[in-house]
Design a protein around this motif. Structure first.
Motif, PDB file in Angstrom:
ATOM      1  N   GLY A  31       0.793  -1.218   0.000  1.00 43.28           N
ATOM      2  CA  GLY A  31       0.000   0.000   0.000  1.00 43.28           C
ATOM      3  C   GLY A  31       0.827   1.271   0.000  1.00 43.28           C
ATOM      4  O   GLY A  31       0.329   2.334   0.353  1.00 43.28           O
ATOM      5  N   LEU A  32       2.087   1.153  -0.401  1.00 38.94           N
ATOM      6  CA  LEU A  32       2.975   2.310  -0.396  1.00 38.94           C
ATOM      7  C   LEU A  32       2.866   3.090  -1.699  1.00 38.94           C
ATOM      8  O   LEU A  32       2.499   2.557  -2.739  1.00 38.94           O
ATOM      9  CB  LEU A  32       4.425   1.867  -0.166  1.00 38.94           C
ATOM     10  N   VAL A  33       3.223   4.350  -1.629  1.00 40.57           N
ATOM     11  CA  VAL A  33       3.105   5.270  -2.755  1.00 40.57           C
ATOM     12  C   VAL A  33       3.907   4.801  -3.971  1.00 40.57           C
ATOM     13  O   VAL A  33       5.001   4.261  -3.844  1.00 40.57           O
ATOM     14  CB  VAL A  33       3.532   6.698  -2.345  1.00 40.57           C
ATOM     15  N   VAL A  34       3.320   5.015  -5.127  1.00 37.68           N
ATOM     16  CA  VAL A  34       3.957   4.760  -6.415  1.00 37.68           C
ATOM     17  C   VAL A  34       3.698   5.981  -7.285  1.00 37.68           C
ATOM     18  O   VAL A  34       2.557   6.449  -7.372  1.00 37.68           O
ATOM     19  CB  VAL A  34       3.359   3.508  -7.104  1.00 37.68           C
ATOM     20  N   LEU A  35       4.747   6.506  -7.911  1.00 41.74           N
ATOM     21  CA  LEU A  35       4.576   7.612  -8.850  1.00 41.74           C
ATOM     22  C   LEU A  35       4.165   7.052 -10.198  1.00 41.74           C
ATOM     23  O   LEU A  35       4.811   6.152 -10.719  1.00 41.74           O
ATOM     24  CB  LEU A  35       5.874   8.408  -8.993  1.00 41.74           C
ATOM     25  N   LYS A  36       3.099   7.584 -10.761  1.00 44.94           N
ATOM     26  CA  LYS A  36       2.611   7.139 -12.072  1.00 44.94           C
ATOM     27  C   LYS A  36       3.287   7.893 -13.217  1.00 44.94           C
ATOM     28  O   LYS A  36       3.260   7.420 -14.349  1.00 44.94           O
ATOM     29  CB  LYS A  36       1.100   7.330 -12.153  1.00 44.94           C
ATOM     30  N   VAL A  37       3.848   9.068 -12.927  1.00 47.76           N
ATOM     31  CA  VAL A  37       4.506   9.892 -13.943  1.00 47.76           C
ATOM     32  C   VAL A  37       5.796  10.464 -13.379  1.00 47.76           C
ATOM     33  O   VAL A  37       5.929  10.658 -12.177  1.00 47.76           O
ATOM     34  CB  VAL A  37       3.592  11.051 -14.419  1.00 47.76           C
ATOM     35  N   ALA A  38       6.761  10.728 -14.249  1.00 43.64           N
ATOM     36  CA  ALA A  38       8.023  11.316 -13.816  1.00 43.64           C
ATOM     37  C   ALA A  38       7.899  12.832 -13.663  1.00 43.64           C
ATOM     38  O   ALA A  38       8.520  13.426 -12.793  1.00 43.64           O
ATOM     39  CB  ALA A  38       9.132  10.984 -14.810  1.00 43.64           C
ATOM     40  N   GLU A  39       7.103  13.435 -14.508  1.00 42.31           N
ATOM     41  CA  GLU A  39       6.891  14.883 -14.503  1.00 42.31           C
ATOM     42  C   GLU A  39       5.406  15.138 -14.276  1.00 42.31           C
ATOM     43  O   GLU A  39       4.559  14.556 -14.953  1.00 42.31           O
ATOM     44  CB  GLU A  39       7.323  15.461 -15.844  1.00 42.31           C
ATOM     45  N   VAL A  40       5.088  15.999 -13.327  1.00 44.23           N
ATOM     46  CA  VAL A  40       3.693  16.302 -13.022  1.00 44.23           C
ATOM     47  C   VAL A  40       3.102  17.137 -14.157  1.00 44.23           C
ATOM     48  O   VAL A  40       3.632  18.191 -14.490  1.00 44.23           O
ATOM     49  CB  VAL A  40       3.569  17.070 -11.687  1.00 44.23           C
ATOM     50  N   PRO A  41       2.001  16.690 -14.761  1.00 47.57           N
ATOM     51  CA  PRO A  41       1.376  17.485 -15.821  1.00 47.57           C
ATOM     52  C   PRO A  41       0.780  18.768 -15.233  1.00 47.57           C
ATOM     53  O   PRO A  41       0.343  18.781 -14.069  1.00 47.57           O
ATOM     54  CB  PRO A  41       0.285  16.573 -16.376  1.00 47.57           C
ATOM     55  N   PRO A  42       0.776  19.844 -16.015  1.00 50.09           N
ATOM     56  CA  PRO A  42       0.278  21.130 -15.510  1.00 50.09           C
ATOM     57  C   PRO A  42      -1.115  21.046 -14.896  1.00 50.09           C
ATOM     58  O   PRO A  42      -1.382  21.689 -13.874  1.00 50.09           O
ATOM     59  CB  PRO A  42       0.279  22.027 -16.750  1.00 50.09           C
ATOM     60  N   GLU A  43      -1.996  20.245 -15.465  1.00 48.66           N
ATOM     61  CA  GLU A  43      -3.358  20.155 -14.948  1.00 48.66           C
ATOM     62  C   GLU A  43      -3.441  19.464 -13.582  1.00 48.66           C
ATOM     63  O   GLU A  43      -4.465  19.520 -12.913  1.00 48.66           O
ATOM     64  CB  GLU A  43      -4.287  19.461 -15.946  1.00 48.66           C
ATOM     65  N   ALA A  44      -2.356  18.809 -13.152  1.00 51.17           N
ATOM     66  CA  ALA A  44      -2.349  18.117 -11.860  1.00 51.17           C
ATOM     67  C   ALA A  44      -1.514  18.839 -10.806  1.00 51.17           C
ATOM     68  O   ALA A  44      -1.466  18.401  -9.669  1.00 51.17           O
ATOM     69  CB  ALA A  44      -1.832  16.692 -12.035  1.00 51.17           C
ATOM     70  N   GLU A  45      -0.886  19.947 -11.158  1.00 52.87           N
ATOM     71  CA  GLU A  45       0.009  20.622 -10.222  1.00 52.87           C
ATOM     72  C   GLU A  45      -0.699  21.088  -8.945  1.00 52.87           C
ATOM     73  O   GLU A  45      -0.164  20.936  -7.854  1.00 52.87           O
ATOM     74  CB  GLU A  45       0.738  21.779 -10.899  1.00 52.87           C
ATOM     75  N   ALA A  46      -1.876  21.644  -9.050  1.00 51.40           N
ATOM     76  CA  ALA A  46      -2.594  22.109  -7.858  1.00 51.40           C
ATOM     77  C   ALA A  46      -2.939  20.935  -6.936  1.00 51.40           C
ATOM     78  O   ALA A  46      -2.785  21.032  -5.709  1.00 51.40           O
ATOM     79  CB  ALA A  46      -3.859  22.869  -8.248  1.00 51.40           C
ATOM     80  N   ALA A  47      -3.375  19.831  -7.512  1.00 51.45           N
ATOM     81  CA  ALA A  47      -3.713  18.656  -6.708  1.00 51.45           C
ATOM     82  C   ALA A  47      -2.475  18.076  -6.036  1.00 51.45           C
ATOM     83  O   ALA A  47      -2.520  17.661  -4.874  1.00 51.45           O
ATOM     84  CB  ALA A  47      -4.396  17.597  -7.574  1.00 51.45           C
ATOM     85  N   VAL A  48      -1.353  18.060  -6.755  1.00 53.30           N
ATOM     86  CA  VAL A  48      -0.110  17.538  -6.177  1.00 53.30           C
ATOM     87  C   VAL A  48       0.368  18.454  -5.053  1.00 53.30           C
ATOM     88  O   VAL A  48       0.808  17.973  -4.003  1.00 53.30           O
ATOM     89  CB  VAL A  48       0.974  17.360  -7.258  1.00 53.30           C
ATOM     90  N   ALA A  49       0.265  19.753  -5.239  1.00 50.51           N
ATOM     91  CA  ALA A  49       0.646  20.689  -4.178  1.00 50.51           C
ATOM     92  C   ALA A  49      -0.185  20.428  -2.927  1.00 50.51           C
ATOM     93  O   ALA A  49       0.329  20.460  -1.802  1.00 50.51           O
ATOM     94  CB  ALA A  49       0.478  22.122  -4.661  1.00 50.51           C
ATOM     95  N   ARG A  50      -1.452  20.143  -3.101  1.00 48.29           N
ATOM     96  CA  ARG A  50      -2.334  19.819  -1.966  1.00 48.29           C
ATOM     97  C   ARG A  50      -1.915  18.492  -1.331  1.00 48.29           C
ATOM     98  O   ARG A  50      -1.869  18.352  -0.110  1.00 48.29           O
ATOM     99  CB  ARG A  50      -3.789  19.758  -2.436  1.00 48.29           C
ATOM    100  N   ALA A  51      -1.605  17.507  -2.157  1.00 48.69           N
ATOM    101  CA  ALA A  51      -1.174  16.201  -1.648  1.00 48.69           C
ATOM    102  C   ALA A  51       0.096  16.322  -0.811  1.00 48.69           C
ATOM    103  O   ALA A  51       0.255  15.611   0.184  1.00 48.69           O
ATOM    104  CB  ALA A  51      -0.960  15.228  -2.802  1.00 48.69           C
ATOM    105  N   LEU A  52       0.990  17.225  -1.201  1.00 49.65           N
ATOM    106  CA  LEU A  52       2.218  17.439  -0.433  1.00 49.65           C
ATOM    107  C   LEU A  52       1.898  17.881   0.995  1.00 49.65           C
ATOM    108  O   LEU A  52       2.566  17.466   1.941  1.00 49.65           O
ATOM    109  CB  LEU A  52       3.088  18.500  -1.105  1.00 49.65           C
ATOM    110  N   THR A  53       0.883  18.693   1.142  1.00 45.34           N
ATOM    111  CA  THR A  53       0.529  19.185   2.478  1.00 45.34           C
ATOM    112  C   THR A  53      -0.267  18.157   3.279  1.00 45.34           C
ATOM    113  O   THR A  53      -0.252  18.197   4.502  1.00 45.34           O
ATOM    114  CB  THR A  53      -0.286  20.496   2.407  1.00 45.34           C
TER     115      THR A  53
END
Length: 67
Positions: A31-53
């Motif tokens: 159940g550990l994290v796996v990155l699906k992409v090497a570079e975050v697509p622009p449309e997902a940047e806000a969601a990833v920033a939220r996930a970081l917090t």
């Protein structure tokens, strides 16, 4: 935006997957994290920033920021 996911720190809470499913997944074994992409697509940047917090263990970090 580039990110790192430290599976040694991950506790499998799944907040990243719930917040940014285009970028994160969890492996079936632990159940550990796996990155699906090497570079975050622009449309997902806000969601990833939220996930970081939201990550309770701090396993997800921006690759361009020092800890």
């Amino acid at each position: 935006m580039r990110i790192n996911a430290d599976r040694g720190v991950c506790i499998g809470a799944g907040m990243c997957v719930l917040t940014a499913p285009l970028v994160f997944d969890q492996d079936e074994d632990e159940g550990l994290v796996v990155l699906k992409v090497a570079e975050v697509p622009p449309e997902a940047e806000a969601a990833v920033a939220r996930a970081l917090t939201l990550c309770p263990s701090g396993a997800i970090t921006r690759a361009d920021e020092a800890r």
